[in-house]
Design an enzyme around this catalytic site. Structure first.
Site, PDB file in Angstrom:
ATOM      1  N   PHE A 187       0.808  -1.232   0.000  1.00 60.73           N
ATOM      2  CA  PHE A 187       0.000   0.000   0.000  1.00 60.73           C
ATOM      3  C   PHE A 187       0.836   1.275   0.000  1.00 60.73           C
ATOM      4  O   PHE A 187       0.335   2.341  -0.357  1.00 60.73           O
ATOM      5  CB  PHE A 187      -0.958   0.011   1.207  1.00 60.73           C
ATOM      6  CG  PHE A 187      -0.303   0.415   2.508  1.00 60.73           C
ATOM      7  CD1 PHE A 187      -0.046   1.756   2.790  1.00 60.73           C
ATOM      8  CD2 PHE A 187       0.062  -0.535   3.455  1.00 60.73           C
ATOM      9  CE1 PHE A 187       0.564   2.137   3.986  1.00 60.73           C
ATOM     10  CE2 PHE A 187       0.669  -0.164   4.649  1.00 60.73           C
ATOM     11  CZ  PHE A 187       0.919   1.178   4.904  1.00 60.73           C
ATOM     12  N   LYS A 216      -1.403  -6.970  -9.545  1.00 66.08           N
ATOM     13  CA  LYS A 216      -2.395  -7.038  -8.459  1.00 66.08           C
ATOM     14  C   LYS A 216      -1.966  -5.980  -7.437  1.00 66.08           C
ATOM     15  O   LYS A 216      -1.069  -6.197  -6.638  1.00 66.08           O
ATOM     16  CB  LYS A 216      -2.379  -8.436  -7.839  1.00 66.08           C
ATOM     17  CG  LYS A 216      -3.616  -8.884  -7.110  1.00 66.08           C
ATOM     18  CD  LYS A 216      -4.017  -8.098  -5.893  1.00 66.08           C
ATOM     19  CE  LYS A 216      -3.139  -8.284  -4.675  1.00 66.08           C
ATOM     20  NZ  LYS A 216      -3.475  -7.299  -3.596  1.00 66.08           N
ATOM     21  N   GLU A 269      -5.068  -3.853  -2.121  1.00 60.52           N
ATOM     22  CA  GLU A 269      -6.510  -3.584  -2.069  1.00 60.52           C
ATOM     23  C   GLU A 269      -6.811  -2.305  -1.266  1.00 60.52           C
ATOM     24  O   GLU A 269      -7.913  -1.767  -1.331  1.00 60.52           O
ATOM     25  CB  GLU A 269      -7.257  -4.793  -1.475  1.00 60.52           C
ATOM     26  CG  GLU A 269      -6.919  -5.160  -0.033  1.00 60.52           C
ATOM     27  CD  GLU A 269      -5.638  -5.995   0.102  1.00 60.52           C
ATOM     28  OE1 GLU A 269      -4.791  -5.994  -0.810  1.00 60.52           O
ATOM     29  OE2 GLU A 269      -5.500  -6.641   1.171  1.00 60.52           O
ATOM     30  N   SER A 306       5.152  -7.007   3.334  1.00 63.99           N
ATOM     31  CA  SER A 306       5.716  -7.318   4.649  1.00 63.99           C
ATOM     32  C   SER A 306       6.496  -8.640   4.596  1.00 63.99           C
ATOM     33  O   SER A 306       6.257  -9.477   3.729  1.00 63.99           O
ATOM     34  CB  SER A 306       4.588  -7.411   5.668  1.00 63.99           C
ATOM     35  OG  SER A 306       3.683  -8.408   5.255  1.00 63.99           O
ATOM     36  N   CYS A 345       9.596   1.574   3.427  1.00 64.92           N
ATOM     37  CA  CYS A 345      10.434   0.438   3.823  1.00 64.92           C
ATOM     38  C   CYS A 345      11.857   0.914   4.073  1.00 64.92           C
ATOM     39  O   CYS A 345      12.667   0.182   4.585  1.00 64.92           O
ATOM     40  CB  CYS A 345      10.402  -0.642   2.752  1.00 64.92           C
ATOM     41  SG  CYS A 345      11.149  -0.091   1.240  1.00 64.92           S
ATOM     42  N   GLU A 383       9.294  -4.052  13.204  1.00 64.75           N
ATOM     43  CA  GLU A 383       8.956  -2.984  12.243  1.00 64.75           C
ATOM     44  C   GLU A 383       7.672  -2.307  12.713  1.00 64.75           C
ATOM     45  O   GLU A 383       6.622  -2.944  12.796  1.00 64.75           O
ATOM     46  CB  GLU A 383       8.747  -3.567  10.835  1.00 64.75           C
ATOM     47  CG  GLU A 383       8.400  -2.488   9.825  1.00 64.75           C
ATOM     48  CD  GLU A 383       8.244  -3.007   8.396  1.00 64.75           C
ATOM     49  OE1 GLU A 383       7.650  -4.074   8.203  1.00 64.75           O
ATOM     50  OE2 GLU A 383       8.720  -2.312   7.474  1.00 64.75           O
TER      51      GLU A 383
HETATM   52  P1  NAD Z   1       1.359  -6.666   2.992  1.00 63.26           P
HETATM   53  O1  NAD Z   1       2.376  -7.739   3.063  1.00 63.26           O
HETATM   54  O2  NAD Z   1       0.255  -6.679   3.999  1.00 63.26           O
HETATM   55  O3  NAD Z   1       0.637  -6.672   1.556  1.00 63.26           O
HETATM   56  C1  NAD Z   1       1.360  -6.671   0.358  1.00 63.26           C
HETATM   57  C2  NAD Z   1       0.561  -7.379  -0.724  1.00 63.26           C
HETATM   58  O4  NAD Z   1       0.358  -8.739  -0.336  1.00 63.26           O
HETATM   59  C3  NAD Z   1      -0.820  -6.792  -0.966  1.00 63.26           C
HETATM   60  O5  NAD Z   1      -1.043  -6.739  -2.356  1.00 63.26           O
HETATM   61  C4  NAD Z   1      -1.773  -7.764  -0.282  1.00 63.26           C
HETATM   62  O6  NAD Z   1      -3.004  -7.882  -0.945  1.00 63.26           O
HETATM   63  C5  NAD Z   1      -1.023  -9.074  -0.339  1.00 63.26           C
HETATM   64  N1  NAD Z   1      -1.256  -9.915   0.863  1.00 63.26           N
HETATM   65  C6  NAD Z   1      -1.397  -9.485   2.144  1.00 63.26           C
HETATM   66  N2  NAD Z   1      -1.545 -10.536   2.970  1.00 63.26           N
HETATM   67  C7  NAD Z   1      -1.489 -11.645   2.202  1.00 63.26           C
HETATM   68  C8  NAD Z   1      -1.582 -13.049   2.487  1.00 63.26           C
HETATM   69  N3  NAD Z   1      -1.760 -13.493   3.723  1.00 63.26           N
HETATM   70  N4  NAD Z   1      -1.491 -13.919   1.453  1.00 63.26           N
HETATM   71  C9  NAD Z   1      -1.306 -13.474   0.193  1.00 63.26           C
HETATM   72  N5  NAD Z   1      -1.208 -12.157  -0.123  1.00 63.26           N
HETATM   73  C10 NAD Z   1      -1.305 -11.256   0.854  1.00 63.26           C
HETATM   74  O7  NAD Z   1       2.153  -5.282   3.020  1.00 63.26           O
HETATM   75  P2  NAD Z   1       1.567  -3.810   3.127  1.00 63.26           P
HETATM   76  O8  NAD Z   1       1.047  -3.593   4.512  1.00 63.26           O
HETATM   77  O9  NAD Z   1       0.684  -3.505   1.981  1.00 63.26           O
HETATM   78  O10 NAD Z   1       2.914  -2.951   2.911  1.00 63.26           O
HETATM   79  C11 NAD Z   1       3.775  -2.604   3.958  1.00 63.26           C
HETATM   80  C12 NAD Z   1       4.943  -3.554   4.063  1.00 63.26           C
HETATM   81  O11 NAD Z   1       5.656  -3.593   2.834  1.00 63.26           O
HETATM   82  C13 NAD Z   1       5.970  -3.124   5.101  1.00 63.26           C
HETATM   83  O12 NAD Z   1       6.408  -4.253   5.799  1.00 63.26           O
HETATM   84  C14 NAD Z   1       7.090  -2.521   4.279  1.00 63.26           C
HETATM   85  O13 NAD Z   1       8.358  -2.545   4.890  1.00 63.26           O
HETATM   86  C15 NAD Z   1       7.053  -3.401   3.069  1.00 63.26           C
HETATM   87  N6  NAD Z   1       7.679  -2.755   1.922  1.00 63.26           N
HETATM   88  C16 NAD Z   1       8.876  -3.230   1.507  1.00 63.26           C
HETATM   89  C17 NAD Z   1       9.529  -2.637   0.457  1.00 63.26           C
HETATM   90  C18 NAD Z   1      10.866  -3.138  -0.009  1.00 63.26           C
HETATM   91  O14 NAD Z   1      11.331  -2.683  -1.036  1.00 63.26           O
HETATM   92  N7  NAD Z   1      11.507  -4.043   0.695  1.00 63.26           N
HETATM   93  C19 NAD Z   1       8.930  -1.551  -0.198  1.00 63.26           C
HETATM   94  C20 NAD Z   1       7.683  -1.099   0.244  1.00 63.26           C
HETATM   95  C21 NAD Z   1       7.065  -1.722   1.303  1.00 63.26           C
END
Ligand code: NAD
Length: 489
Positions: free
Chosen positions: A149, A173, A176, A226, A281, A382
């Site tokens: 997000f 994708k 959401e 994450s 991140c 985090e």
């Molecule tokens: P998230 O992991 O909750 O969601 C990321 C994506 O995964 C979304 O599209 C979501 O629909 C999907 N998703 C979520 N839970 C899932 C599951 N159980 N099974 C399958 N798909 C699932 O992450 P977020 O809250 O949207 O973003 C924040 C996180 O992203 C933080 O931890 C941040 O550090 C990390 N991030 C990392 C980088 C990097 O380059 N390393 C960059 C940006 C964000």
């Protein structure tokens, strides 16, 4: 209320699902639209379209494929403000941060325009008498991108321009929580007149992601989010025979030496910790002061935290917007309490924030935790909010030891005037993105986004040459053409 659609095979399609989520403006709590949680059958429709398109798309010459990207760059520039505004509306970050994000997105399109050069292989004549050997790069087929997000505009662009330019077809994708930005971007992709099926958009959440991970035709998955989800994506995708790159979470440490320029350091660290409401991140999460740096830095950073202007990101003077939603706000406030329970002092307390006129917004003000227990949970977790933890040590070695003891390895920074200390840090720090007197060490599009340890699962990262390698498979050809066969000509 606006209901979002998917974009499949060159046109917009409503989802047939009964499951929708509201898209909420985190500053005002206003509902901006509804996003469908697309079922596996709709992922399958996108995959079929992408697989069909791949057959002819890979045959389009690379110099012709990049013409679409040149046009995309033009359209993105034309709609720059509109897309940036949409990012702020659904994600909450300041308009300046949204513009910065879109600038980075466009930069990746520009780099991918170099594909005719970047995708080249190698050839050596006469590896034995009259025999030549070459390595060529070919696209993989149908690929998928799953994004988080916090950068709804930029992150899909770490991958998509390279995938398309190298001759693959793509399914995106988006998160959401923030699907409106990609809806805008696909409005522009639609204007490119790409062959139908080359780029597809499928909205959804876990069920949609699982359908991507299990689909036998999808060859590669690029994920950012994450760490627990990154691990899951990497394991399930790999178990299904896919190429996977999965970028995860972070807990970014910043070391401050006594010889650092404290005014500059404070300004930069405050931007890193509180910019984007700490939801980067690459946000600074722990500041480790060494020796005499402690007193001045603590005083300066507390001042910066108290004075940061918090509000609706659409207002140009605002320096920090809300966090993504109320659940996130509660989680962050709970973690601040946890830090206090572990012995930290809440030097600046951003809990229970109310912003006049935005009482329903998901705001946490900048927060500083002092004397954080280095062995406690808060020093390792985090937080993903505007919370900076302070830790104090006596030597650079102790500071580097602390940095390297963490689970994550996304970014580590050092503030100093000493070239020797900087070199030692660059050499020894176990993180993939290093900043020296830099607070957000975000690689430009022509370098890979190099997370390490639990911040990354895979081998090849997003952006630049890594992305080109990720989206291509190498083929080695060894050729012999005996002389007598050419006599006929
Ligand atoms: P998230 O992991 O909750 O969601 C990321 C994506 O995964 C979304 O599209 C979501 O629909 C999907 N998703 C979520 N839970 C899932 C599951 N159980 N099974 C399958 N798909 C699932 O992450 P977020 O809250 O949207 O973003 C924040 C996180 O992203 C933080 O931890 C941040 O550090 C990390 N991030 C990392 C980088 C990097 O380059 N390393 C960059 C940006 C964000």
């Amino acid at each position: 209320m606006k209901t979002l659609q998917n974009y499949v095979n060159g046109s917009w399609r409503p989802s047939g699902t009964a499951d929708y989520l509201d898209v909420i403006n985190p500053a005002t709590a206003e509902t901006l639209g509804r996003v469908p949680l697309s079922p596996a059958a709709e992922v399958n429709e996108a995959v079929q379209a992408a697989a069909e398109a791949f057959v002819s798309w890979r045959r389009v010459p690379a110099p012709d494929r990049i013409q679409y990207l040149f046009k995309l760059k033009e359209l993105l520039e034309e709609h720059f403000e509109d897309i940036s505004r949409t990012i702020t509306l659904e994600c909450g970050k300041t308009i300046g941060e949204s513009r910065g994000e879109m600038r980075r997105a466009i930069e990746n399109v520009e780099v991918a325009c170099g594909i005719p050069l970047l995708m080249q292989g190698d050839i050596l004549e006469d590896i034995a008498r009259g025999i030549d050997e070459m390595m060529i790069r070919q696209p993989l087929g149908v690929t998928a991108i799953i994004s988080p997000f916090n950068f709804p505009g930029m992150i899909p662009f770490w991958f998509m321009p390279y995938a398309v330019a190298t001759g693959n077809t793509v399914i995106i994708k988006p998160s959401e929580k923030v699907p409106l930005t990609m809806e805008k971007v696909f409005g522009l992709l639609d204007e490119l007149d790409l062959p139908p099926g080359v780029v597809n958009l499928v909205n959804g959440a876990k069920e949609t992601v699982d359908a991507i991970l299990d689909h036998p035709v999808i060859k590669a998955v690029s994920f950012v989010g994450s760490t627990p989800v990154a691990q899951y994506i990497y394991a399930r995708g790999a178990a299904n025979g896919k190429r996977v790159q999965a970028q995860g979470g972070a807990k970014n440490p910043i070391i401050i030496l006594p010889d650092a320029d404290m005014e500059m350091t404070t300004r930069i660290v405050a931007d890193s910790a509180f910019g984007c409401a700490g939801q980067r991140c690459l946000a600074a999460s722990i500041a480790i002061t060494v020796g005499e740096a402690q007193n001045t830095f603590t005083e300066f950073i507390a001042d910066a935290a108290v004075n940061r202007v918090v509000g609706n990101g659409l207002e140009e003077a605002v320096q920090m917007g809300p966090v993504i939603n109320q659940a996130s706000r509660q989680r962050i406030e709970h973690l601040i309490q946890k830090g206090e329970d572990e012995g930290a002092t809440v030097l600046v307390d951003g809990r229970n924030a109310t912003i006049p006129g935005l009482e329903s917004g998901s705001f946490v003000r900048p927060t500083i935790l002092q004397n954080v227990n280095p062995a406690g949970e808060i020093a390792r977790t985090e937080i993903f909010g505007p919370v900076l933890s302070l830790i104090h040590v006596q030597t650079v070695d102790d500071a580097i030891h602390f940095v390297n003891s963490g689970q994550y390895g996304n970014m580590a920074c050092l503030f100093t005037n000493s070239g020797a200390a900087a070199r030692k840090f660059r050499y020894e720090a176990e993180a993939g993105n290093i900043g020296i007197n830099i607070g957000v060490a975000a690689p430009m599009a022509f370098f890979p986004f190099s997370g390490w340890k639990d911040s990354f699962f895979g081998t090849l990262h997003g952006q630049s040459k890594h992305a080109v390698e990720f989206y291509t498979q190498t083929k080695v050809v060894i050729e012999r053409w005996p002389k007598e066969w050419s006599r006929q000509f």
